[in-house]
Design an enzyme around this catalytic site. Structure first.
Site, short mmCIF file in Angstrom:
data_model
loop_
_atom_site.label_atom_id
_atom_site.label_comp_id
_atom_site.label_asym_id
_atom_site.label_seq_id
_atom_site.Cartn_x
_atom_site.Cartn_y
_atom_site.Cartn_z
N HIS A 110 -2.50 -11.23 12.16
CA HIS A 110 -2.08 -9.88 11.82
C HIS A 110 -1.80 -9.12 13.11
CE1 HIS A 110 -1.88 -5.87 10.30
NE2 HIS A 110 -3.02 -5.52 10.85
N CYS A 132 -3.41 -4.31 4.84
CA CYS A 132 -2.55 -5.35 5.42
C CYS A 132 -2.97 -6.76 5.04
CB CYS A 132 -2.50 -5.21 6.94
SG CYS A 132 -1.80 -3.64 7.49
N GLU A 135 0.85 -1.19 0.00
CA GLU A 135 0.00 0.00 0.00
C GLU A 135 0.89 1.25 0.00
OE1 GLU A 135 -1.82 0.89 4.07
OE2 GLU A 135 -1.54 -1.28 4.19
#
Length: 409
Positions: free
Chosen positions: A240, A114, A82
């Protein structure tokens, strides 16, 4: 159908770091929140590092280990990021070129915050599984250099970094469980970047979205996988990691909502199954699209894996998209991962104080710079003694980005 998964994996987390407590103090923030962050160090990017160098430096050791014939069978390069450096041209084209890969190759870029690293991994696995080419491979690379959220509690957790994964039907590290994927995604404005150097994050909304997605994605996984149980199905967990403390809180939340918390010691369960996955994040931070892959590498490195073990993986990306999936980690995994030398590389990083960190941050070229040459002098003490190969960003000529190898790969 043939097994497909991770043949090899590597991470490049930069050359410098700043102490998180020192950074909080320098920003006038409350250091008593350190136990919630559960972080010690944060990686720092140099002006001569960008998303291309992080990607290539992560992937180069994997490609260098292949024979010429094996290298020619890399038929997909998929970069997740990103942190674009051009509104049109994909980062993947630079990565493909600088790694010297065959022109008989798909070259693509993925953006989904993400979650993009997981999305890229799953797409790559599907391509390899469907390929008519024997021993076909795909290279997945995540790479991000975050826009610093200066003066906020986000700043210590942000991290530049690149993770590279070689996907094939020779999964020496981990075999993906076919069809074991739970999805949960919806539109939410929890984090976005309306300008190249401006990140807007609604912290509370983002954390609540993460927790909702963890519960929803696992519920979808359990609907698809007979007998799936969050406690008994998975020997290890990797999630994550916006910051390590978030993983601990999410683990506790899901156990409670599933009605498991009354039947086991939550702290012991976290220590045994999830804590190994946050070790690298505590030393690096959150490398965005590569966050869950770094957690996977950490779990393989620090958990006692003496036999094949199933690991449950949760990936979340703001915006939002999420997936809960699983894989079988092989007994050879730790040896393959440790051979990449990530622990040594992290120990070799150069410490900078918050003032030096700010000075380095200010020397990064702005998005859209037309022509400039980087002065490497401010970075010479960090680069000194580094062994080749190392790709550096050296400047821009009429919008053409320039890269040079520190040594020769």
């Amino acid at each position: 159908m043939r097994q497909v998964g991770i043949e090899a994996v590597n991470a490049y987390c930069g050359l410098a770091w700043v102490d998180v407590a020192d950074l909080l103090s320098a920003r006038g923030l409350d250091t008593s929140r350190m136990p919630n962050l559960m972080m010690c160090r944060r990686s720092v990017s140099l002006p001569c590092e960008d998303v291309v160098t992080y990607a290539v430096n992560a992937a180069q050791p994997l490609i260098a280990a292949l024979s010429p014939e094996q290298r020619d069978r890399v038929e997909l390069v998929l970069v997740a990021t990103e942190s674009g450096i051009d509104f049109s041209k994909a980062v993947s084209s630079w990565v493909h070129d600088l790694l010297g890969l065959s022109r008989r190759c798909r070259v693509l870029e993925v953006k989904q915050a993400c979650y993009a690293g997981t999305g890229a991994l799953q797409l790559a696995a599907a391509v390899v599984a469907a390929s008519p080419v024997a021993r076909a491979r795909a290279l997945v690379v995540t790479t991000d250099v975050p826009v610093a959220q200066v003066g906020t509690y986000h700043e210590p957790a942000q991290a530049p970094g690149g993770i590279a994964v070689l996907v094939s039907d020779q999964p020496d590290v981990a075999v993906l469980d076919r069809g074991a994927n739970g999805f949960y995604s919806f539109h939410v404005m929890d984090a976005y970047r309306p300008e190249p150097d401006l990140d807007i994050v609604d912290t509370d909304l983002s954390l609540m979205s993460y927790l909702e997605c963890l519960q929803g994605a696992f519920a979808d996984y359990a609907r698809k996988v007979d007998g799936a149980d969050f406690v008994t199905t998975f020997d290890l967990l990797a999630m994550h990691t916006p910051f390590p403390g978030m993983v601990k809180g999410a683990h506790r939340m899901l156990l409670r909502r599933l009605g498991k918390a009354d039947h086991l010691d939550v702290e012991d369960d976290f220590a045994a199954r999830a804590e190994p996955s946050i070790r690298y994040a505590q030393q690096v931070g959150n490398p965005y699209s590569g966050s869950v892959l770094l957690a996977l590498i950490s779990a393989i490195t620090y958990a006692p894996i003496d036999s094949a073990q199933r690991i449950g993986v949760f990936s979340y990306g703001s915006g939002c998209a999420s997936e809960f999936y699983s894989m079988m980690v092989t007994p050879r995994a730790r040896q393959r991962v440790s051979a990449m030398g990530l622990d040594d590389a992290l120990r070799a990083r150069h410490q900078v104080d918050p003032a030096r960190y700010d000075a380095l941050r200010s020397q990064h070229l702005a998005f859209g710079t037309r022509t400039a040459t980087l002065d490497l002098a401010p970075c010479e003490d960090v680069l000194k003694g580094r062994t080749a190969p190392l790709l550096l960003f050296t400047g821009v000529t009429d919008y053409h980005r320039r890269y040079e190898w520190w040594g020769r790969p």
